[in-house]
Design a protein around this motif. Structure first.
Motif, PDB file in Angstrom:
ATOM      1  N   ASN A  83      35.463  57.487-108.549  1.00  0.00           N
ATOM      2  CA  ASN A  83      36.254  56.397-107.983  1.00  0.00           C
ATOM      3  C   ASN A  83      36.157  56.390-106.461  1.00  0.00           C
ATOM      4  N   ARG A  84      35.079  55.801-105.974  1.00  0.00           N
ATOM      5  CA  ARG A  84      34.835  55.757-104.534  1.00  0.00           C
ATOM      6  C   ARG A  84      33.965  54.558-104.210  1.00  0.00           C
ATOM      7  N   VAL A  85      33.795  54.290-102.927  1.00  0.00           N
ATOM      8  CA  VAL A  85      32.890  53.225-102.502  1.00  0.00           C
ATOM      9  C   VAL A  85      31.460  53.735-102.606  1.00  0.00           C
ATOM     10  N   LYS A 123      35.648  52.704-109.061  1.00  0.00           N
ATOM     11  CA  LYS A 123      34.446  52.608-108.242  1.00  0.00           C
ATOM     12  C   LYS A 123      34.382  51.238-107.581  1.00  0.00           C
ATOM     13  N   MET A 124      33.770  51.184-106.409  1.00  0.00           N
ATOM     14  CA  MET A 124      33.661  49.930-105.685  1.00  0.00           C
ATOM     15  C   MET A 124      32.233  49.772-105.167  1.00  0.00           C
ATOM     16  N   LYS A 125      31.652  48.616-105.449  1.00  0.00           N
ATOM     17  CA  LYS A 125      30.320  48.305-104.960  1.00  0.00           C
ATOM     18  C   LYS A 125      30.405  47.127-103.994  1.00  0.00           C
ATOM     19  N   MET A 126      29.573  47.191-102.949  1.00  0.00           N
ATOM     20  CA  MET A 126      29.526  46.122-101.961  1.00  0.00           C
ATOM     21  C   MET A 126      28.101  45.617-101.813  1.00  0.00           C
ATOM     22  N   TYR A 189      44.304  46.195 -99.552  1.00  0.00           N
ATOM     23  CA  TYR A 189      45.245  45.648-100.526  1.00  0.00           C
ATOM     24  C   TYR A 189      44.926  46.167-101.920  1.00  0.00           C
ATOM     25  N   TYR A 190      43.653  46.194-102.244  1.00  0.00           N
ATOM     26  CA  TYR A 190      43.219  46.733-103.539  1.00  0.00           C
ATOM     27  C   TYR A 190      43.588  48.205-103.651  1.00  0.00           C
ATOM     28  N   LYS A 191      43.311  48.967-102.624  1.00  0.00           N
ATOM     29  CA  LYS A 191      43.582  50.406-102.661  1.00  0.00           C
ATOM     30  C   LYS A 191      45.066  50.694-102.824  1.00  0.00           C
ATOM     31  N   ALA A 192      45.907  49.893-102.196  1.00  0.00           N
ATOM     32  CA  ALA A 192      47.348  50.136-102.226  1.00  0.00           C
ATOM     33  C   ALA A 192      48.018  49.650-103.500  1.00  0.00           C
ATOM     34  N   GLU A 197      41.355  50.411-112.142  1.00  0.00           N
ATOM     35  CA  GLU A 197      40.719  49.173-112.585  1.00  0.00           C
ATOM     36  C   GLU A 197      39.790  48.677-111.479  1.00  0.00           C
ATOM     37  N   ARG A 198      38.714  48.003-111.875  1.00  0.00           N
ATOM     38  CA  ARG A 198      37.812  47.424-110.901  1.00  0.00           C
ATOM     39  C   ARG A 198      38.486  46.254-110.177  1.00  0.00           C
TER      40      ARG A 198
END
Length: 326
Positions: A83-85, A123-126, A189-192, A197-198
């Motif tokens: 669970n990371r960028v 997890k976060m993808k950019m 905002y997503y992190k807080a 969840e994605r």
């Protein structure tokens, strides 16, 4: 058992094999660093695999070889955290690409440095793309940015996998700074507030309007143009193009082609292909291999000729000859 700085791969005949995937920002790698990958593969009988995230996976490593492989690469061992960028996927942009409208490399590298491996609820993808062709598949990323002639579109909530989702357009902004500010609001905002969840699942759970209201806030009244909101900027005019050498002469609207009409330097590529498919080999002969890409939809012939370094009037003559079947 000590943690291994690698991902466990398929177990075959009781044998455990591991893979490491070092970060390669924007997919650019120097020859001396690439040679280190080759040296590791040769030494340990590993396999090199190009990934969809612009990295090189070194797989088929034994557990006892993992730390030595990292050392040969000249890197600190990277322990897997789900669970990371992840690394930011970046297209070549105006740095290298003839069709790019924005400098995706410069913007993408800023995002890469700012968010590298930061922990998130999932997890976060950019992705950052320099034009609407979106070679970095930015609309399919948790946070995606796509450049255009007059700025950037910022998306959130895209994903692939078993439940693919196209990202939602959050806003259009004009500058890199505005992109960075908005992405920061989205990420924070997503992190807080998100659960495990994605981004897309989070948006679906709370509602797009709620999400946009939270991340845009006062920005919506300034430089940002949220989708569906009234923008303070004048409405965009219909696409127009300028012929080579016109300078400050009035803009000329593109020629929309119908069957039987001649091809001119101002005719749209898409119209040529649709109306006279028999002339496609002429276009391909100058290196136009991407005749179906979004850029060709509104690109006049003179612009395509300029990009490919050919004289547009010579090209028109060849196309007209092919069109007439001469």
């Amino acid at each position: 058992m000590a943690q291994i700085a690698a991902n466990l791969q398929r177990i075959k005949n009781g044998q455990h094999r591991y893979a490491i995937t070092p970060r390669i920002p924007a997919g650019f790698i120097q020859p001396d660093q690439l040679q280190k990958y080759i040296d590791v593969a040769n030494k340990f009988g590993a396999v090199l695999k190009l990934t969809g995230s612009q990295r090189i996976m070194i797989t088929n490593l034994k557990a006892e070889d993992v730390d030595a492989a990292w050392a040969m690469l000249g890197m600190e061992p990277a322990y897997s955290t789900s669970n990371r960028v992840r690394s930011v996927k970046i297209c070549p942009g105006t740095t290298f690409c003839k069709r790019a409208k924005q400098d995706s490399v410069h913007l993408g590298m800023q995002l890469e440095r700012k968010y590298i491996s930061k922990e998130m609820p999932s997890k976060m993808k950019m992705g950052v793309s320099g034009c609407l062709n979106s070679c970095a598949e930015s609309a399919m990323k948790d946070v995606g940015v796509i450049g255009g002639v007059d700025g950037w579109d910022v998306y959130a909530g895209g994903s692939g996998g078993a439940h693919p989702r196209i990202g939602d357009l959050i806003a259009h902004v004009e500058t890199e700074k505005e992109v960075l500010d908005l992405v920061d609001r989205i990420v924070e905002y997503y992190k807080a507030n998100a659960q495990i969840e994605r981004m897309g699942e989070f948006i679906d759970r709370i509602g797009l309007d709620t999400f946009k209201a939270a991340v845009l806030g006062d920005l919506a009244d300034n430089a940002v143009s949220p989708m569906g909101a009234v923008s303070s900027k004048p409405a965009a005019a219909e696409p127009v193009v300028k012929l080579p050498g016109q300078g400050n002469d009035p803009l000329v609207e593109p020629d929309r082609l119908s069957a039987g009409q001649p091809i001119t330097e101002n005719t749209i590529i898409r119209d040529i292909v649709d109306t006279y498919p028999n002339v496609v080999p002429v276009l391909q002969s100058i290196g136009m291999g991407c005749l179906g890409c979004p850029s060709s939809t509104a690109e006049p012939l003179w612009q395509a000729a300029e990009i490919h370094g050919v004289n547009v009037y010579d090209l028109v003559e060849k196309l007209e000859t092919a069109r007439k079947g001469a």
